[in-house]
Design a protein around this motif. Structure first.
Motif, PDB file in Angstrom:
ATOM      1  N   TYR A   1       0.833  -1.202   0.000  1.00 44.10           N
ATOM      2  CA  TYR A   1       0.000   0.000   0.000  1.00 44.10           C
ATOM      3  C   TYR A   1       0.867   1.251   0.000  1.00 44.10           C
ATOM      4  N   ARG A   2       1.910   1.258   0.791  1.00 46.90           N
ATOM      5  CA  ARG A   2       2.812   2.414   0.828  1.00 46.90           C
ATOM      6  C   ARG A   2       3.467   2.658  -0.536  1.00 46.90           C
ATOM      7  N   THR A   3       3.786   1.577  -1.232  1.00 52.21           N
ATOM      8  CA  THR A   3       4.467   1.682  -2.523  1.00 52.21           C
ATOM      9  C   THR A   3       3.533   2.097  -3.644  1.00 52.21           C
ATOM     10  N   THR A   4       2.334   1.506  -3.683  1.00 54.68           N
ATOM     11  CA  THR A   4       1.427   1.721  -4.811  1.00 54.68           C
ATOM     12  C   THR A   4       0.329   2.733  -4.549  1.00 54.68           C
ATOM     13  N   GLY A   5      -0.051   2.903  -3.287  1.00 54.76           N
ATOM     14  CA  GLY A   5      -1.151   3.811  -2.964  1.00 54.76           C
ATOM     15  C   GLY A   5      -2.504   3.133  -2.980  1.00 54.76           C
ATOM     16  N   TYR A   6      -2.520   1.834  -3.203  1.00 52.68           N
ATOM     17  CA  TYR A   6      -3.790   1.094  -3.150  1.00 52.68           C
ATOM     18  C   TYR A   6      -3.527  -0.304  -2.612  1.00 52.68           C
ATOM     19  N   PHE A   7      -4.595  -0.988  -2.214  1.00 48.94           N
ATOM     20  CA  PHE A   7      -4.459  -2.314  -1.625  1.00 48.94           C
ATOM     21  C   PHE A   7      -4.179  -3.368  -2.681  1.00 48.94           C
ATOM     22  N   ASN A   8      -3.289  -4.307  -2.350  1.00 53.05           N
ATOM     23  CA  ASN A   8      -3.042  -5.428  -3.259  1.00 53.05           C
ATOM     24  C   ASN A   8      -4.168  -6.449  -3.100  1.00 53.05           C
ATOM     25  N   ASP A   9      -4.103  -7.542  -3.840  1.00 52.87           N
ATOM     26  CA  ASP A   9      -5.204  -8.504  -3.861  1.00 52.87           C
ATOM     27  C   ASP A   9      -5.550  -9.067  -2.489  1.00 52.87           C
ATOM     28  N   SER A  10      -4.550  -9.449  -1.721  1.00 54.35           N
ATOM     29  CA  SER A  10      -4.840 -10.038  -0.408  1.00 54.35           C
ATOM     30  C   SER A  10      -5.402  -8.984   0.545  1.00 54.35           C
TER      31      SER A  10
END
Length: 125
Positions: A98-107
């Motif tokens: 989240y810190r890297t992309t700004g959104y939640f990953n699949d899990s």
């Protein structure tokens, strides 16, 4: 400009959670190239967990208020529940993503959707 970045990061975080189950979200019309072009707020990399929680809570309130045509303030408690429940459920790798992309990953999305339900928030139509 900072508010726009803040809201974009939050929308992506909450919208990513909504996308996990295939439910339409604030990003239903966004193409993958638009999401790929998104640049997260660099402050996410070093923000304390409390700031991450505040960002998720704020985004939740904005989205819920728009969906339900109500005041954002009416979602303070349920969105606080959502943000706290979601972030406490995430493991270190999900928070780092989240810190890297700004959104939640699949899990993390699956956990966020569980929090939406447990906090009695409305899913997007």
């Amino acid at each position: 400009m900072r508010l726009r970045t803040f809201l974009a990061a939050g929308f992506l975080a909450l919208g990513a959670g909504f996308l996990a189950l295939g439910a339409p979200s604030a990003f239903a019309g966004a193409s993958s190239s638009q999401l790929e072009a998104y640049q997260p707020d660099p402050a996410l990399r070093t923000a304390p967990t409390s700031e991450l929680e505040a960002r998720v809570r704020r985004s939740c309130a904005v989205i819920q208020a728009r969906m339900q045509n109500a005041a954002e303030t009416s979602f303070e408690r349920p969105c606080g529940c959502y943000a706290k429940t979601t972030l406490r459920a995430l493991d270190a790798s999900e928070i780092e993503a989240y810190r890297t992309t700004g959104y939640f990953n699949d899990s993390a999305r699956a956990k966020a959707l569980g929090a939406i339900d447990s906090c009695k928030l409305q899913r997007p139509i």
